[in-house]
Design an enzyme around this catalytic site. Structure first.
Site, short mmCIF file in Angstrom:
data_model
loop_
_atom_site.label_atom_id
_atom_site.label_comp_id
_atom_site.label_asym_id
_atom_site.label_seq_id
_atom_site.Cartn_x
_atom_site.Cartn_y
_atom_site.Cartn_z
N LEU A 178 0.86 -1.18 0.00
CA LEU A 178 0.00 0.00 0.00
C LEU A 178 0.91 1.23 0.00
O LEU A 178 1.96 1.23 0.64
CB LEU A 178 -0.89 0.04 1.26
CG LEU A 178 -1.99 -1.01 1.40
CD1 LEU A 178 -2.73 -0.81 2.72
CD2 LEU A 178 -2.97 -0.96 0.24
N ASP A 179 0.50 2.28 -0.71
CA ASP A 179 1.25 3.53 -0.67
C ASP A 179 1.31 4.04 0.76
O ASP A 179 0.41 3.77 1.58
CB ASP A 179 0.59 4.58 -1.56
CG ASP A 179 0.72 4.26 -3.04
OD1 ASP A 179 1.56 3.43 -3.40
OD2 ASP A 179 -0.05 4.83 -3.83
N ARG A 180 2.33 4.82 1.05
CA ARG A 180 2.52 5.32 2.40
C ARG A 180 1.31 6.09 2.91
O ARG A 180 0.92 5.95 4.08
CB ARG A 180 3.76 6.23 2.42
CG ARG A 180 4.16 6.71 3.81
CD ARG A 180 5.47 7.47 3.75
NE ARG A 180 5.88 7.91 5.08
CZ ARG A 180 7.01 8.55 5.33
NH1 ARG A 180 7.85 8.82 4.34
NH2 ARG A 180 7.33 8.91 6.56
N THR A 195 -1.80 5.72 2.01
CA THR A 195 -3.03 4.93 1.97
C THR A 195 -3.20 4.13 3.26
O THR A 195 -2.26 3.50 3.73
CB THR A 195 -3.02 3.98 0.76
OG1 THR A 195 -2.83 4.72 -0.43
CG2 THR A 195 -4.33 3.20 0.66
N ARG A 235 -5.19 5.93 -8.49
CA ARG A 235 -4.88 7.36 -8.58
C ARG A 235 -4.78 7.83 -10.03
O ARG A 235 -5.33 8.87 -10.41
CB ARG A 235 -3.58 7.64 -7.83
CG ARG A 235 -3.65 7.27 -6.35
CD ARG A 235 -2.28 7.22 -5.69
NE ARG A 235 -1.66 8.54 -5.61
CZ ARG A 235 -0.48 8.75 -5.04
NH1 ARG A 235 0.20 7.72 -4.52
NH2 ARG A 235 0.02 9.95 -4.99
#
Length: 318
Positions: free
Chosen positions: A138-140, A142, A240
């Site tokens: 997961l992106d930081r 998120t 995104r």
């Protein structure tokens, strides 16, 4: 710096199937990735006496020769309190899996100037989790469901499910504008490029890999739309970039979003990207469905309850 001499490691059944480059990262912590690949290219790493490529997958009983290297001393360990707090986010655990509700602002692992991520904090809190591995990322910024494997065998099996698109992942995303498309499948290939300084950036391009996101409206706020996004593929920054491509960028997205929209949302309390990994589901070894859900993060819930109405009133008063 500390020096480590030549070692030979015999691969057991639990480590079989792991790529040699990933194996080396675990055996040689602190050695830069580029250095590891140079060791492989030069033939300094050997398997059963022979040279191998970075994509080679280890087999049970393989003998790996690890050359002598100098390892940068690890930074300070995370504080016990910070590590313990990670355990409060555990949603599920069994002999093979650990699922957490990842907080926003925390990377999944350390590196690139980040001392400690989820993996390091959990290992510090629970020494028995030394083999903990990421099933996905997961992106930081998120928040939400993050699945990790406690055993190499479980990691291999789950990676296979992800490759074969046998995992159902659903996200909640707040997008700019009023979504008018109903349920829509965004089918647009994505290409990862590098900006100055090596920063990854993703664009829609026919030269990219296939990427599909199924989007439906959960609730409209007029100026914003709360969307359910189901991933049929798992590309970098997929939701995104797909929503930006559809003309409805994510609110709070500093990389792909709308600057004016982001600035307005920040005035009313949104401090980060509005993206939450709400649920993930897949079958276990016996074919039984496992389904994990993370409630919407408190900061995002607060923005929907207070920030969005305030932004709507401001819009109407103009």
């Amino acid at each position: 710096m500390r020096a480590i001499g030549v070692r030979k490691v015999r691969i057991d059944d639990d480590r079989a199937g792991q790529r040699i480059d990933n194996f080396l990262r675990g055996e040689l912590p602190g050695v830069p990735k580029g250095r590891l690949y140079r060791l492989l290219r030069r033939g300094e790493v050997r398997v059963n006496g022979g040279r191998i490529k970075a994509e080679y997958k280890l087999k049970a009983s393989d003998e790996v020769r690890i050359p002598p290297v100098r390892i940068t001393a690890e930074g300070p360990a995370p504080s016990a309190a910070k590590a313990e707090r990670m355990l409060e986010h555990v949603l599920y655990e069994d002999k093979r899996l650990l699922v957490i509700d990842k907080p926003a602002g925390l990377a999944v692992h350390g590196g690139s100037g980040i001392s400690h991520g989820v993996i390091e904090l959990l290992r510090a809190a629970r020494p028995d989790l030394r083999d903990l591995g990421l099933v996905h990322r997961l992106d930081r910024e998120t928040s939400g469901c993050l699945v990790m494997a406690k055993r190499r065998s479980a990691l291999r099996e789950l990676h296979a499910r992800f490759r074969e698109n046998r995992v159902e992942k659903n996200y909640l995303a707040l997008a700019a504008g009023d979504w008018q498309y109903g349920e829509q499948l965004i089918d647009a290939p994505l290409l990862v490029t590098n900006r100055k300084g090596g920063e990854r950036h993703v664009v829609v391009s026919n030269k990219g890999k296939e990427a599909r996101t199924r989007v439906s409206l959960s609730r409209t706020y007029g100026i914003y739309s709360l969307l359910q996004c189901g991933l049929e593929t798992g590309r970098t920054h997929q939701i995104r970039v797909h929503l930006q491509h559809a003309g409805h960028p994510l609110v709070g997205d500093q990389r792909y979003g709308d600057e004016a929209v982001n600035a307005e949302a920040k005035k009313f309390g949104l401090r980060r990207l509005f993206l939450h990994a709400q649920s993930i589901a897949f079958a276990d070894d016996n074919g039984n469905e496992q389904h994990f859900v993370a409630p919407l993060a408190d900061d995002l819930e607060a923005f929907l309850e207070k920030g969005v109405p305030a932004a709507q009133r401001r819009k109407k008063s103009r």
